[in-house]
Design a protein around this motif. Structure first.
Motif, PDB file in Angstrom:
ATOM      1  N   GLU A  64     124.692 104.586  -3.709  1.00 18.30           N
ATOM      2  CA  GLU A  64     124.524 103.178  -3.344  1.00 18.30           C
ATOM      3  C   GLU A  64     125.863 102.439  -3.437  1.00 18.30           C
ATOM      4  O   GLU A  64     126.069 101.431  -2.770  1.00 18.30           O
ATOM      5  CB  GLU A  64     123.505 102.520  -4.285  1.00 18.30           C
ATOM      6  N   ASP A  83     121.293 105.978  -6.911  1.00 22.31           N
ATOM      7  CA  ASP A  83     121.784 104.673  -7.363  1.00 22.31           C
ATOM      8  C   ASP A  83     122.275 104.903  -8.789  1.00 22.31           C
ATOM      9  O   ASP A  83     121.468 105.128  -9.696  1.00 22.31           O
ATOM     10  CB  ASP A  83     120.653 103.646  -7.321  1.00 22.31           C
ATOM     11  N   ASP A  86     121.105 101.230 -11.489  1.00 20.17           N
ATOM     12  CA  ASP A  86     120.284 100.183 -10.875  1.00 20.17           C
ATOM     13  C   ASP A  86     120.038  99.045 -11.866  1.00 20.17           C
ATOM     14  O   ASP A  86     119.787  99.290 -13.045  1.00 20.17           O
ATOM     15  CB  ASP A  86     118.938 100.779 -10.431  1.00 20.17           C
ATOM     16  N   ARG A 223     116.779  99.606  -1.299  1.00 24.03           N
ATOM     17  CA  ARG A 223     117.304 100.566  -0.308  1.00 24.03           C
ATOM     18  C   ARG A 223     116.438 101.814  -0.249  1.00 24.03           C
ATOM     19  O   ARG A 223     116.069 102.389  -1.283  1.00 24.03           O
ATOM     20  CB  ARG A 223     118.739 100.996  -0.669  1.00 24.03           C
ATOM     21  N   GLU A 227     116.694 104.121  -3.675  1.00 20.94           N
ATOM     22  CA  GLU A 227     115.732 103.519  -4.611  1.00 20.94           C
ATOM     23  C   GLU A 227     114.285 103.747  -4.199  1.00 20.94           C
ATOM     24  O   GLU A 227     113.454 104.185  -5.006  1.00 20.94           O
ATOM     25  CB  GLU A 227     115.998 101.997  -4.693  1.00 20.94           C
TER      26      GLU A 227
END
Ligand code: AHM
Ligand code: MG
Length: 281
Positions: A64, A83, A86, A223, A227
């Motif tokens: 990400e 990610d 996050d 996303r 995610e």
């Protein structure tokens, strides 16, 4: 796959240390979504890339935090969409954050996920993995190993409601749906970090997490590759469902690696209510 889970565990131990002891401030960089990156975002991304790059079964790493995927072994089998940290701005206020991993084959579409995992950095460090063998919870011990704790299964109906997005921008049918859940007795459980919020629903047996399309962001915020697809896979393997309002999330493909989508994850009964509420919109 075990090699990849081991890599996630090694990365988790280092990221946990960084969260606990390093600067939580901003860097001078912006990621491809336009967010100013925190130093912790960049460091977590570097930790994961360093640990995963030598693994020969890994073909490419899509973060990400980077504009494009990085190819590491042309002959490798797996594409890792992740990610690194996050909800990273929550570290600054000492709330839980997480790392999310999707393990894909061929391309980064939902149907090509072979496994998914996440790590939640809270009072304890826990890892959840999902694959053909089901969904499993592991916890980090004092000796730096992860111990298997239990299998995770969602009930057909839960009690928790985690409604994401800015309420001012919710569409009327979405607002009515959220209010319906509260009127039915669901309790609000929302920290603003999707990893701990989805983790709580999984461990407490069920409920609903939503991050809808809103008047200002019709495609939502979260996303697909980094995610949404990994959590959709985990929720399905735990006996729940995950949709964008109408369509099963794992039937979607990204047009671009950073694409977003509205998303709903939950037990079967709650997801059916979402389907009903979104049917004519
Ligand atoms: P990030 O990847 O930039 O950290 O954003 C993802 C996070 C999710 O954990 C959370 O569900 C969502 O952003 C909350 O966003 P907001 O507070 O903007 O509604
Ligand atoms: Mg994120």
């Amino acid at each position: 796959m075990q090699e990849i889970y081991n890599a996630i565990q090694s990365a988790a131990i280092k990221i946990d240390y960084a969260i606990k002891h390093e600067d939580t401030g901003y860097s001078d960089n912006q990621n491809s979504t336009g967010d100013i990156q925190l130093k912790l975002d960049i460091h977590s991304d570097n930790i994961i890339e360093e640990i995963f790059a030598p693994i020969t079964s890994v073909k490419a790493l899509a973060s990400e935090e980077k504009a494009e995927p990085v190819t590491v072994h042309e002959e490798g089998r797996y594409l890792i969409g992740y990610d690194p940290l996050d909800g990273s701005s929550l570290a600054d206020v000492n709330l839980s954050v997480g790392s999310i991993f999707g393990i894909y084959e061929n391309d980064y579409s939902g149907k090509n996920l072979k496994a998914a995992a996440y790590v939640v950095y809270g009072p304890r460090v826990e890892m959840v993995t999902a694959d053909e063998e089901g969904v499993k919870l592991f916890r980090l011990n004092a000796d730096h190993t992860f111990a298997f704790i239990r299998d995770i299964k969602l009930e057909a109906k839960g009690k928790l409601n985690a409604p994401g997005g800015t309420q001012k921008n919710w569409l009327p049918h979405h607002k009515a749906l959220v209010e319906h859940f509260f009127a039915e007795g669901y309790r609000l459980r929302y920290s603003g970090g999707m990893v701990p919020d989805l983790h709580q629903i999984l461990l407490k047996g069920g409920g609903i997490f939503s991050y809808p399309g809103t008047s200002d962001k019709p495609a939502g915020k979260l996303r697909k590759v980094f995610e949404v697809f990994p959590f959709a896979y985990i929720y399905e393997k735990a006996g729940g469902e995950a949709i964008d309002g109408k369509t099963r999330l794992l039937d979607l493909s990204p047009e671009h690696i950073h694409d977003t989508t509205p998303c709903f994850f939950g037990s079967k009964e709650e997801i059916q209510k979402v389907r009903n509420a979104y049917a004519n919109h």
